[in-house]
Scaffold this motif. Structure first.
Motif, PDB file in Angstrom:
ATOM      1  N   ILE A  37       0.866  -1.258  -0.039  1.00 36.76           N
ATOM      2  CA  ILE A  37       0.029   0.077  -0.011  1.00 36.76           C
ATOM      3  C   ILE A  37       1.020   1.086  -0.045  1.00 36.76           C
ATOM      4  O   ILE A  37       1.966   1.357   0.845  1.00 36.76           O
ATOM      5  CB  ILE A  37      -0.928   0.025   1.371  1.00 36.76           C
TER       6      ILE A  37
ATOM      7  N   ILE B   3      -2.765   5.566  -1.841  1.00 39.44           N
ATOM      8  CA  ILE B   3      -3.576   6.505  -0.922  1.00 39.44           C
ATOM      9  C   ILE B   3      -2.903   7.846  -0.890  1.00 39.44           C
ATOM     10  O   ILE B   3      -1.851   8.204  -0.921  1.00 39.44           O
ATOM     11  CB  ILE B   3      -3.552   6.025   0.491  1.00 39.44           C
TER      12      ILE B   3
ATOM     13  N   GLY C 259      -2.412  11.017   0.871  1.00 42.17           N
ATOM     14  CA  GLY C 259      -2.486  11.259   2.608  1.00 42.17           C
ATOM     15  C   GLY C 259      -1.097  11.988   2.832  1.00 42.17           C
ATOM     16  O   GLY C 259      -0.193  12.068   2.063  1.00 42.17           O
TER      17      GLY C 259
ATOM     18  N   GLY D 128      -0.401  11.453  10.516  1.00 41.94           N
ATOM     19  CA  GLY D 128      -0.234  10.139  10.849  1.00 41.94           C
ATOM     20  C   GLY D 128      -0.815   9.257   9.820  1.00 41.94           C
ATOM     21  O   GLY D 128      -1.432   9.768   8.943  1.00 41.94           O
ATOM     22  N   LEU D 129      -0.751   7.868   9.677  1.00 38.61           N
ATOM     23  CA  LEU D 129      -0.859   7.012   8.769  1.00 38.61           C
ATOM     24  C   LEU D 129      -2.327   6.680   8.846  1.00 38.61           C
ATOM     25  O   LEU D 129      -2.805   6.284   7.456  1.00 38.61           O
ATOM     26  CB  LEU D 129       0.143   5.675   8.941  1.00 38.61           C
ATOM     27  N   GLY D 130      -2.939   6.715   9.865  1.00 37.66           N
ATOM     28  CA  GLY D 130      -4.235   6.191   9.444  1.00 37.66           C
ATOM     29  C   GLY D 130      -4.396   4.766   9.201  1.00 37.66           C
ATOM     30  O   GLY D 130      -5.419   4.379   8.608  1.00 37.66           O
ATOM     31  N   MET D 131      -3.978   3.692   9.824  1.00 37.93           N
ATOM     32  CA  MET D 131      -3.823   2.394   9.544  1.00 37.93           C
ATOM     33  C   MET D 131      -4.358   1.519  10.848  1.00 37.93           C
ATOM     34  O   MET D 131      -4.127   2.270  11.901  1.00 37.93           O
ATOM     35  CB  MET D 131      -2.607   1.731   9.203  1.00 37.93           C
ATOM     36  N   ARG D 132      -5.021   0.559  10.618  1.00 34.72           N
ATOM     37  CA  ARG D 132      -5.424  -0.187  12.041  1.00 34.72           C
ATOM     38  C   ARG D 132      -4.136  -0.797  12.588  1.00 34.72           C
ATOM     39  O   ARG D 132      -3.078  -0.941  12.155  1.00 34.72           O
ATOM     40  CB  ARG D 132      -6.299  -1.403  11.602  1.00 34.72           C
TER      41      ARG D 132
ATOM     42  N   VAL E  97      -1.258  -4.563  11.486  1.00 36.62           N
ATOM     43  CA  VAL E  97      -1.597  -5.241  10.730  1.00 36.62           C
ATOM     44  C   VAL E  97      -0.547  -5.363   9.385  1.00 36.62           C
ATOM     45  O   VAL E  97      -0.853  -6.225   8.592  1.00 36.62           O
ATOM     46  CB  VAL E  97      -2.866  -4.685   9.930  1.00 36.62           C
ATOM     47  N   ILE E  98       0.469  -4.339   9.561  1.00 43.84           N
ATOM     48  CA  ILE E  98       1.523  -4.272   8.412  1.00 43.84           C
ATOM     49  C   ILE E  98       2.693  -5.061   8.713  1.00 43.84           C
ATOM     50  O   ILE E  98       3.125  -5.154   9.839  1.00 43.84           O
ATOM     51  CB  ILE E  98       1.726  -2.908   8.162  1.00 43.84           C
TER      52      ILE E  98
ATOM     53  N   MET F 256      -7.467  -2.212   6.096  1.00 44.52           N
ATOM     54  CA  MET F 256      -6.444  -1.605   6.962  1.00 44.52           C
ATOM     55  C   MET F 256      -6.684  -0.047   7.274  1.00 44.52           C
ATOM     56  O   MET F 256      -6.103   0.275   8.409  1.00 44.52           O
ATOM     57  CB  MET F 256      -4.935  -1.984   6.161  1.00 44.52           C
ATOM     58  N   LEU F 257      -7.447   0.575   6.449  1.00 51.63           N
ATOM     59  CA  LEU F 257      -7.427   1.994   6.820  1.00 51.63           C
ATOM     60  C   LEU F 257      -8.401   2.288   7.943  1.00 51.63           C
ATOM     61  O   LEU F 257      -9.603   1.737   8.130  1.00 51.63           O
ATOM     62  CB  LEU F 257      -8.176   2.748   5.663  1.00 51.63           C
ATOM     63  N   SER F 258      -8.354   3.400   8.677  1.00 53.50           N
ATOM     64  CA  SER F 258      -9.112   3.983   9.424  1.00 53.50           C
ATOM     65  C   SER F 258      -9.158   5.213   9.525  1.00 53.50           C
ATOM     66  O   SER F 258      -8.033   5.854   9.143  1.00 53.50           O
ATOM     67  CB  SER F 258      -8.984   3.112  11.014  1.00 53.50           C
TER      68      SER F 258
ATOM     69  N   ASN G 158      -8.473   9.128  10.813  1.00 52.35           N
ATOM     70  CA  ASN G 158      -7.587   9.589  11.522  1.00 52.35           C
ATOM     71  C   ASN G 158      -7.779  10.792  12.171  1.00 52.35           C
ATOM     72  O   ASN G 158      -6.910  11.475  12.521  1.00 52.35           O
ATOM     73  CB  ASN G 158      -6.316   9.592  10.566  1.00 52.35           C
TER      74      ASN G 158
ATOM     75  N   LYS H 228      -5.363 -10.996  10.174  1.00 51.13           N
ATOM     76  CA  LYS H 228      -4.809  -9.793  10.210  1.00 51.13           C
ATOM     77  C   LYS H 228      -6.502  -8.959   9.616  1.00 51.13           C
ATOM     78  O   LYS H 228      -6.857  -7.926  10.237  1.00 51.13           O
ATOM     79  CB  LYS H 228      -3.899  -8.957   9.521  1.00 51.13           C
TER      80      LYS H 228
ATOM     81  N   ILE I 229      -8.073   6.174  -5.894  1.00 52.01           N
ATOM     82  CA  ILE I 229      -7.257   6.715  -4.925  1.00 52.01           C
ATOM     83  C   ILE I 229      -8.049   7.532  -3.848  1.00 52.01           C
ATOM     84  O   ILE I 229      -8.643   8.388  -4.273  1.00 52.01           O
ATOM     85  CB  ILE I 229      -6.197   7.754  -5.287  1.00 52.01           C
ATOM     86  N   PRO I 230      -7.985   7.065  -2.489  1.00 51.37           N
ATOM     87  CA  PRO I 230      -8.803   7.687  -1.615  1.00 51.37           C
ATOM     88  C   PRO I 230      -7.966   8.814  -0.995  1.00 51.37           C
ATOM     89  O   PRO I 230      -7.025   8.688  -1.006  1.00 51.37           O
ATOM     90  CB  PRO I 230      -8.792   6.712  -0.464  1.00 51.37           C
TER      91      PRO I 230
ATOM     92  N   MET J  12      -7.422  10.846   1.791  1.00 50.64           N
ATOM     93  CA  MET J  12      -7.070  10.812   3.174  1.00 50.64           C
ATOM     94  C   MET J  12      -6.703  12.126   3.882  1.00 50.64           C
ATOM     95  O   MET J  12      -6.361  12.132   5.039  1.00 50.64           O
ATOM     96  CB  MET J  12      -6.431   9.507   3.558  1.00 50.64           C
ATOM     97  N   LEU J  13      -6.257  13.043   2.902  1.00 52.66           N
ATOM     98  CA  LEU J  13      -5.780  14.453   3.378  1.00 52.66           C
ATOM     99  C   LEU J  13      -6.897  14.825   4.606  1.00 52.66           C
ATOM    100  O   LEU J  13      -7.833  15.163   4.084  1.00 52.66           O
ATOM    101  CB  LEU J  13      -5.543  15.362   2.167  1.00 52.66           C
TER     102      LEU J  13
END
Lengths: 290, 122
Positions: A76, A98, A100, A105-109, A112-113, B8-10, B12, B47, B112-113, B115-116
């Protein structure tokens, strides 16, 4: 040319024109591929053929991601420049992209990586490009979120171009504060051109497995001092019999010794240049018929 | 964007305690062929948040995933194929991701999301 970091913020510096330029330069592609290969090597993923889920921070146009795909991994990519991501789309990279800002901050759970790489990106965090930017907070947010999203024992390899010693300390300091163990691996420390710095960080407390790997081109004690004697070996390369003005001849009368040649070769080796191996022929005088 | 990434994304945003899973508003979904690799799926299974994956694949119009799954189902080839399809082959091309807590929309364009975050969300 000055560093891109001082010219403009990343999302503005890497506009459509710059993004295309970046990805069409074969020199940059080659450098990026080399850096990513080395980063994957430093990641030291278990060699069991199972693809891992990796994160590419500051993936840009996906040059580094391609190396990950070649190694069979899923990835990713995160980048702040839309133009760069557009180029990545055109290149049909295999990973997900993504848009971003790593400083937010990365905003990942959590957890998991399996590993993260970043090629020439993290030093951008040290710049305050907007009034709301505070480098320390952004570094803290970045390393904090990176630590959280990595699985336990996973590694992050971040190749950086710090501007100064202080900047490197700053970056490393925040990585340590986030809980990472590890340090900096400097490849070819004696060369100004080939010198590359990698932050090799391991998630979790320091242990035997978190020892920082060895750098390339680092000195293994300057050699050739102990092997001086031995008449044939220790011959000098004399150039006095060549046609030179008298004055110069006097200076170089004895010529440079084998020691000198070996020392020079060692210096070049440390810089990462290709140097022929030392043999019994090294620095031996040529026959008269030459 | 694949559901692997979605899983995996949450969100932020500052102050959000549980920004997972992001709800999907799908406008355009595409399918891309990806090589089938059971090892990767088995590795990922622990996971992946299964409820989120099942809900997300439904949102993309793929309802063949069971509501709940256990590690014992990984031996079934049929199950792995479905898992593979949902996780790696479905792409959200256009649409949006919505933060479950604040309702903030993150637009997804060309896969492409975005997320900014805005200044006040950091």
């Amino acid at each position: 040319m000055s560093r891109p970091e001082v010219q403009a913020p990343p999302e503005i510096f890497y506009n459509d024109v710059e993004a295309r330029k970046y990805t069409s330069s074969s020199r940059i592609i080659e450098i990026q591929a080399k850096l990513s290969e080395r980063a994957v090597e430093l990641l030291a993923l278990p060699d069991d053929g199972v693809p891992r889920l990796l994160l590419d921070i500051g993936c840009g146009s996906g040059l580094s991601g391609e190396t990950l795909s070649e190694n069979g991994h899923q990835w990713i990519g995160l980048d702040i420049s839309e133009s760069m991501l557009d180029v990545a789309l055109e290149r049909e990279v295999e990973g997900d992209l993504i848009l971003g800002d790593m400083g937010q901050g990365l905003g990942m759970r959590n957890g998991v990586i399996d590993g993260a790489i970043s090629i020439s990106a993290v030093q951008w965090l040290c710049n305050a490009d907007k009034s709301c930017h505070e480098p320390r907070l952004r570094l803290k947010a970045f390393f904090g979120s990176l630590y959280k999203c990595l699985a336990r024992g996973a590694r992050a390899v971040l190749q950086v171009y710090p501007e100064s010693l202080a900047q490197r300390e700053l970056i490393l300091g925040f990585a340590m504060r986030a809980g990472f163990a590890g340090g900096v691996v400097v490849d070819y420390p004696h060369s100004t051109k080939k010198r590359k710095e990698y932050l090799v960080l391991t998630c979790g407390p320091p242990s035997l497995t978190t020892v920082t790997p060895k750098a390339k081109g680092e000195d293994e004690e300057s050699c050739s001092e102990d092997e001086s004697s031995g008449d044939e070996e220790n011959q000098t390369v004399c150039i006095s019999d060549r046609h030179r003005p008298r004055k110069k001849q006097r200076i170089t009368k004895k010529g440079k010794g084998r020691d000198w040649v070996l020392k020079k070769k060692e210096q070049m080796r440390k810089k990462g240049n290709h140097v022929p191996p030392d043999t019994k022929y090294t620095a031996r005088k040529r026959k008269a018929r030459f | 964007m694949r559901l692997l990434t979605h899983n995996m994304l949450s969100s932020n945003i500052k102050g959000v305690t549980n920004g997972f899973p992001l709800q999907i508003e799908a406008v355009k979904v595409v399918e891309k062929q990806v090589d089938f690799n059971p090892d990767f799926l088995k590795n990922m299974f622990s996971k992946v948040d299964w409820t989120a994956l099942a809900a997300a694949s439904k949102a993309l119009g793929y309802a063949d995933l069971p509501e709940a799954a256990g590690a014992d189902m990984l031996d079934s080839d049929d199950f792995l194929r479905r898992f593979h399809h949902a996780l790696l082959q479905l792409h959200l091309e256009e649409g949006a991701l919505v933060c479950p807590e604040t309702g903030r929309r993150f637009p997804v364009s060309k896969g492409i999301p975005n997320m900014l975050l805005h200044e006040d969300e950091v």
